[in-house]
Design an enzyme around this catalytic site. Structure first.
Site, mmCIF file in Angstrom:
data_model
loop_
_atom_site.group_PDB
_atom_site.id
_atom_site.type_symbol
_atom_site.label_atom_id
_atom_site.label_comp_id
_atom_site.label_asym_id
_atom_site.label_seq_id
_atom_site.Cartn_x
_atom_site.Cartn_y
_atom_site.Cartn_z
ATOM 1 N N ASN A 93 13.317 19.711 1.367
ATOM 2 C CA ASN A 93 14.061 18.510 1.733
ATOM 3 C C ASN A 93 13.136 17.321 1.945
ATOM 4 O O ASN A 93 13.445 16.193 1.537
ATOM 5 C CB ASN A 93 14.867 18.763 3.001
ATOM 6 C CG ASN A 93 15.712 20.020 2.899
ATOM 7 O OD1 ASN A 93 15.432 21.005 3.574
ATOM 8 N ND2 ASN A 93 16.716 20.026 2.030
ATOM 9 N N TYR A 94 11.979 17.555 2.568
ATOM 10 C CA TYR A 94 11.061 16.462 2.857
ATOM 11 C C TYR A 94 10.430 15.908 1.587
ATOM 12 O O TYR A 94 10.220 14.701 1.470
ATOM 13 C CB TYR A 94 9.965 16.919 3.834
ATOM 14 C CG TYR A 94 10.506 17.679 5.023
ATOM 15 C CD1 TYR A 94 11.711 17.309 5.619
ATOM 16 C CD2 TYR A 94 9.840 18.787 5.544
ATOM 17 C CE1 TYR A 94 12.225 18.016 6.701
ATOM 18 C CE2 TYR A 94 10.346 19.493 6.622
ATOM 19 C CZ TYR A 94 11.538 19.116 7.181
ATOM 20 O OH TYR A 94 12.058 19.820 8.244
ATOM 21 N N ASP A 141 7.859 31.642 28.427
ATOM 22 C CA ASP A 141 9.234 31.200 28.197
ATOM 23 C C ASP A 141 9.365 29.815 28.813
ATOM 24 O O ASP A 141 9.486 29.671 30.040
ATOM 25 C CB ASP A 141 10.215 32.179 28.845
ATOM 26 C CG ASP A 141 11.659 31.731 28.687
ATOM 27 O OD1 ASP A 141 11.906 30.696 28.026
ATOM 28 O OD2 ASP A 141 12.543 32.399 29.252
ATOM 29 N N LEU A 142 9.318 28.783 28.006
ATOM 30 C CA LEU A 142 9.256 27.418 28.510
ATOM 31 C C LEU A 142 10.513 26.977 29.241
ATOM 32 O O LEU A 142 10.512 25.924 29.895
ATOM 33 C CB LEU A 142 8.952 26.462 27.352
ATOM 34 C CG LEU A 142 7.596 26.672 26.672
ATOM 35 C CD1 LEU A 142 7.426 25.736 25.494
ATOM 36 C CD2 LEU A 142 6.465 26.495 27.669
ATOM 37 N N GLY A 144 15.913 20.392 8.105
ATOM 38 C CA GLY A 144 15.318 20.437 6.771
ATOM 39 C C GLY A 144 14.129 21.362 6.708
ATOM 40 O O GLY A 144 13.682 21.920 7.715
ATOM 41 N N HIS A 145 13.633 21.511 5.487
ATOM 42 C CA HIS A 145 12.407 22.250 5.231
ATOM 43 C C HIS A 145 11.622 21.495 4.162
ATOM 44 O O HIS A 145 12.049 20.433 3.688
ATOM 45 C CB HIS A 145 12.704 23.684 4.785
ATOM 46 C CG HIS A 145 12.965 24.623 5.931
ATOM 47 N ND1 HIS A 145 11.988 24.973 6.826
ATOM 48 C CD2 HIS A 145 14.097 25.265 6.325
ATOM 49 C CE1 HIS A 145 12.500 25.799 7.737
ATOM 50 N NE2 HIS A 145 13.774 25.991 7.454
ATOM 51 N N ASP A 146 10.488 22.041 3.770
ATOM 52 C CA ASP A 146 9.598 21.383 2.816
ATOM 53 C C ASP A 146 10.359 20.800 1.624
ATOM 54 O O ASP A 146 10.125 19.662 1.228
ATOM 55 C CB ASP A 146 8.563 22.406 2.336
ATOM 56 C CG ASP A 146 7.581 21.825 1.338
ATOM 57 O OD1 ASP A 146 6.477 21.437 1.741
ATOM 58 O OD2 ASP A 146 7.917 21.765 0.133
ATOM 59 N N ASP A 161 4.954 20.611 3.941
ATOM 60 C CA ASP A 161 4.503 21.310 5.144
ATOM 61 C C ASP A 161 3.008 21.151 5.393
ATOM 62 O O ASP A 161 2.578 20.763 6.484
ATOM 63 C CB ASP A 161 4.822 22.806 5.033
ATOM 64 C CG ASP A 161 6.277 23.121 5.295
ATOM 65 O OD1 ASP A 161 7.017 22.222 5.739
ATOM 66 O OD2 ASP A 161 6.692 24.270 5.056
#
Length: 390
Positions: free
Chosen positions: A142-143, A73-74, A138-140, A169
């Site tokens: 959107n990119y 847990d960072l 965003g996701h793929d 991605d």
């Protein structure tokens, strides 16, 4: 036993979603020691959990293979200190947080290079660490829209066709990041210093689209769906339905390949009209009619030996059993005690002296926590406290 190309490189993977894990899978397949720092089970938001992705699905996903997993847990001080300890002698850190998150966690490049000046640190994000879109989610999909690819894919006069997340991605993000990291490793061999890599998936997508952009800049004509020479405008470079409802890809761009196809299909009057746009409608009509006369695989068997660029459009259910893909080692099998035989996609680059290998299935989250933290010199009682807190 042959040496692997990246043996001796230690990678700390802080990423969560497809681009980062794919990047570090490429490194792990070639021998890098990749340690994935994961959230302890049950903590944080997980799209995978919400979609019902469990251990079985995880085992089939190759992006986790050849890696070890430590659960930390960072946001916890002791866990954060343990993560820094792992990074002290690491070669590479890969993260996929939104811009600014790594700094808030105290795991940004400026912080980490103070404890490890040789560190190569790669941030993979949708739009990069600067620019007006840097903070947008965003996701793929959107990119690839920002990178210009989505607007070129589809049928003429129809909406853009959504490809699966290969271009943004995996290629624009993960593959480009792996390439950049290895370039930085080469540079470090000369300088002795690490560096920071800002890998935006939208940048990678635009780079992949460079031929289409070049053609637009030189001609002034934008490559619209179904109107560009590489996306369906030409009869010699398109896909056609066959008698069995399956599809055949014809890629006879060179005139001599096109001439062979025309001869086979008794349409030699078009052999010298390959790029005559006025005749495209009738050429398309003839090809569509003729190629429906036989099943897909019959056409492939007929065309391929005659130097005609034609291939079956394989469904995903067919790909791993295709004889060529099997011969190339692109289908691999491993055994899991619970689920038995697990099939995955194999390793693409083939090395003569330092080949990659699939050595282990994806680990369970935190599976190697004791082993990894112990090897880093963290006291046993501290490790037990970290595990008890999860």
């Amino acid at each position: 036993m042959l040496m692997t190309a990246l043996r001796g490189l230690k990678v700390i993977d802080l990423s969560r979603h497809a681009p980062g894990p794919y990047c570090t899978m490429l490194l792990a397949d070639l021998g890098a020691d990749v340690v994935v720092v994961e959230q302890p089970p049950g903590q944080g938001r997980s799209v995978g959990a919400e979609m019902g992705i469990g251990r079985k699905e995880r085992l089939y996903n190759p992006v986790g293979r050849n890696k070890r997993s430590v659960a930390l847990d960072l946001k916890d001080a002791a866990a954060h200190a343990a993560c820094l300890k792992l990074i002290e002698d690491a070669d590479i850190v890969v993260e996929g947080f939104r811009p600014g998150v790594a700094k808030r966690l105290g795991l940004d490049y400026e912080t980490l290079r103070e404890i490890n000046p040789r560190l190569i640190y790669c941030s993979i994000s949708g739009y990069g660490q600067n620019g007006p879109y840097r903070d947008y989610v965003g996701h793929d999909l959107n990119y690839i829209s920002i990178g210009g690819v989505l607007g070129m894919v589809g049928q003429k006069d129809g909406p853009p066709t959504i490809p699966v997340n290969i271009i943004g991605d995996y290629a624009g993000g993960g593959l480009f990041a792996a390439f950049a990291i290895l370039a930085a490793v080469v540079a470090r061999n000369s300088s002795g210093e690490g560096q920071y890599i800002d890998m935006a998936m939208s940048d990678g997508v635009l780079s992949l689209a460079n031929l289409a952009v070049c053609d637009y800049l030189s001609s002034g004509t934008p490559p619209r769906p179904g109107e560009y020479f590489l996306n369906g405008a030409l009869p010699c470079y398109s896909v056609y339905e066959c008698a069995d409802g399956k599809w055949l890809a014809i890629g006879c761009m060179e005139p001599w390949f096109w001439a062979r196809l025309c001869k086979q299909l008794d349409m030699e009057q078009y052999a010298r009209e390959q790029f005559n746009a006025r005749l495209f409608p009738e050429m398309f009509a003839i090809l569509r009619r003729k190629l429906k006369e036989k099943p897909r695989d019959a056409w492939f068997a007929q065309f391929a030996p005659d130097d005609i660029c034609a291939t079956p459009v394989l469904g995903i259910e067919e790909v791993l059993d295709d004889p060529h893909n099997r011969a190339r080692g692109m289908a691999v099998e491993l055994e899991d005690a619970e689920f038995g035989k697990i099939r995955q996609v194999g390793i693409a680059p083939k090395f003569s002296a330092t080949p990659g290998s699939v050595r282990s299935l994806p680990p369970d989250p935190g599976q190697h926590t004791r082993e990894i933290l112990g090897a880093a010199g963290i006291a046993a009682d501290v490790i037990e406290q970290l595990l008890a807190a999860q």
